[in-house]
Design an enzyme around this catalytic site. Structure first.
Site, PDB file in Angstrom:
ATOM      1  N   GLY A   1       0.804  -0.951   0.063  1.00 43.34           N
ATOM      2  CA  GLY A   1       0.284   0.073   0.165  1.00 43.34           C
ATOM      3  C   GLY A   1       0.721   1.189   0.064  1.00 43.34           C
ATOM      4  CD  GLU A   2       2.796   5.580   0.281  1.00 46.33           C
ATOM      5  OE1 GLU A   2       2.874   5.363  -0.939  1.00 46.33           O
ATOM      6  OE2 GLU A   2       3.795   6.213   0.736  1.00 46.33           O
TER       7      GLU A   2
ATOM      8  CG  HIS B   1       2.842  -6.141  -4.199  1.00 40.58           C
ATOM      9  ND1 HIS B   1       2.164  -5.582  -3.165  1.00 40.58           N
ATOM     10  CD2 HIS B   1       3.399  -5.176  -4.698  1.00 40.58           C
ATOM     11  CE1 HIS B   1       2.463  -4.313  -3.132  1.00 40.58           C
ATOM     12  NE2 HIS B   1       3.310  -3.937  -3.977  1.00 40.58           N
TER      13      HIS B   1
ATOM     14  CB  CYS C   1       5.378  -3.605  -1.250  1.00 40.84           C
ATOM     15  SG  CYS C   1       5.903  -2.385  -2.360  1.00 40.84           S
TER      16      CYS C   1
ATOM     17  NE  ARG D   1       4.696   5.183  -5.899  1.00 41.44           N
ATOM     18  CZ  ARG D   1       5.204   6.323  -5.926  1.00 41.44           C
ATOM     19  NH1 ARG D   1       5.801   6.656  -7.091  1.00 41.44           N
ATOM     20  NH2 ARG D   1       5.505   6.890  -4.921  1.00 41.44           N
TER      21      ARG D   1
ATOM     22  CD  GLU E   1       0.662  -8.651  -2.032  1.00 43.55           C
ATOM     23  OE1 GLU E   1       1.596  -9.244  -2.060  1.00 43.55           O
ATOM     24  OE2 GLU E   1       0.387  -7.523  -2.040  1.00 43.55           O
TER      25      GLU E   1
HETATM   26  N1  GLN Z   1       6.055   2.963  -2.212  1.00 41.74           N
HETATM   27  C1  GLN Z   1       5.124   2.531  -1.269  1.00 41.74           C
HETATM   28  C2  GLN Z   1       5.677   3.145   0.146  1.00 41.74           C
HETATM   29  O1  GLN Z   1       6.462   3.985   0.247  1.00 41.74           O
HETATM   30  C3  GLN Z   1       5.136   1.059  -1.357  1.00 41.74           C
HETATM   31  C4  GLN Z   1       4.310   0.515  -2.656  1.00 41.74           C
HETATM   32  C5  GLN Z   1       3.775  -0.668  -2.426  1.00 41.74           C
HETATM   33  O2  GLN Z   1       3.347  -1.166  -1.266  1.00 41.74           O
HETATM   34  N2  GLN Z   1       3.373  -1.443  -3.472  1.00 41.74           N
HETATM   35  O3  GLN Z   1       4.885   2.762   0.934  1.00 41.74           O
END
Ligand code: GLN
Length: 201
Positions: free
Chosen positions: A49-50, A180, A81, A140, A182
């Site tokens: 996620g982020e 990922h 991630c 990312r 998943e």
């Molecule tokens: N760039 C995201 C972050 O800094 C991670 C990206 C992802 O989980 N697909 O959290």
């Protein structure tokens, strides 16, 4: 224990995909978002996620202390991630106020693969599944810049320009991947984690 109960931290990110993957790998998967819900989990997944948003929400929901306590007590956690970033003791290119749960003695660089190649796919030789590489989806993604002595490297990238970059690690009961699993139909990474959880409980 044949079907361990594994929570998926459900404050942000691709929760559903992890829950499906865990169920297909033989676990009872359950979304969790409150500290009291951590109590009866055998293990936890922190999804992609982020990580900056996840950090903000975890702070405002008061989740960092209970999560750190469970990690300290040995609960297995797998982060993909953004989840990898959350398990890092140190991060680079994070937001100034960004916090992590920590637990893995590593430095992780956010968005490490840069603008040209923010998202890509590559086969990854994942040490626990030596029979065939896993298909790595990198969105990312972070990479692991460096690890401490207690950290086992489970995968590095093989092809230039990223040859040698660390993208999967384990320390004790904590596992993290830059990619990922998943998002693919291949459940071997989740099965590896579910087996680790069975051994730990
Ligand atoms: N760039 C995201 C972050 O800094 C991670 C990206 C992802 O989980 N697909 O959290």
């Amino acid at each position: 224990m044949s079907s361990p109960t594994i929570g998926v931290l459900a404050i942000q990110g691709d929760v559903r995909e992890h829950a499906v993957a865990l169920a297909e790998a033989g676990a009872l998967a359950r979304p969790v978002r409150k500290a009291e819900e951590f109590d009866d989990l055998d293990a936890l997944v922190i999804p992609g996620g982020e990580s900056t948003t996840m950090s903000k929400l975890a702070l405002s929901f008061g989740l960092f202390e209970p999560l750190r306590a469970r990690v300290k007590a040995g609960m297995p956690v797998y982060g993909s991630c953004a989840g990898m970033i959350m398990l890092a003791d140190k991060i680079l290119d994070g937001r100034e106020d960004q916090e992590t749960v920590g637990g893995i003695d590593m430095t992780v660089r956010r968005n490490a693969f840069g603008r040209q190649n923010q998202s890509f796919e590559a086969d990854v030789d994942f040490a626990p599944t030596p029979d065939a590489p896993v298909h790595g989806v990198f969105i990312r993604a972070p990479w692991v810049e460096s690890v401490g002595a207690g950290v086992e490297v489970l995968a590095t990238l093989g092809a230039e320009p990223y040859a040698g970059r660390i993208v999967a690690v384990r320390q004790g009961n904590l596992v993290a991947t830059s990619f990922h699993p998943e998002l693919t139909g291949d459940r071997r990474v989740h099965a590896y984690f579910v087996d680790l959880v069975r051994d730990a409980v």
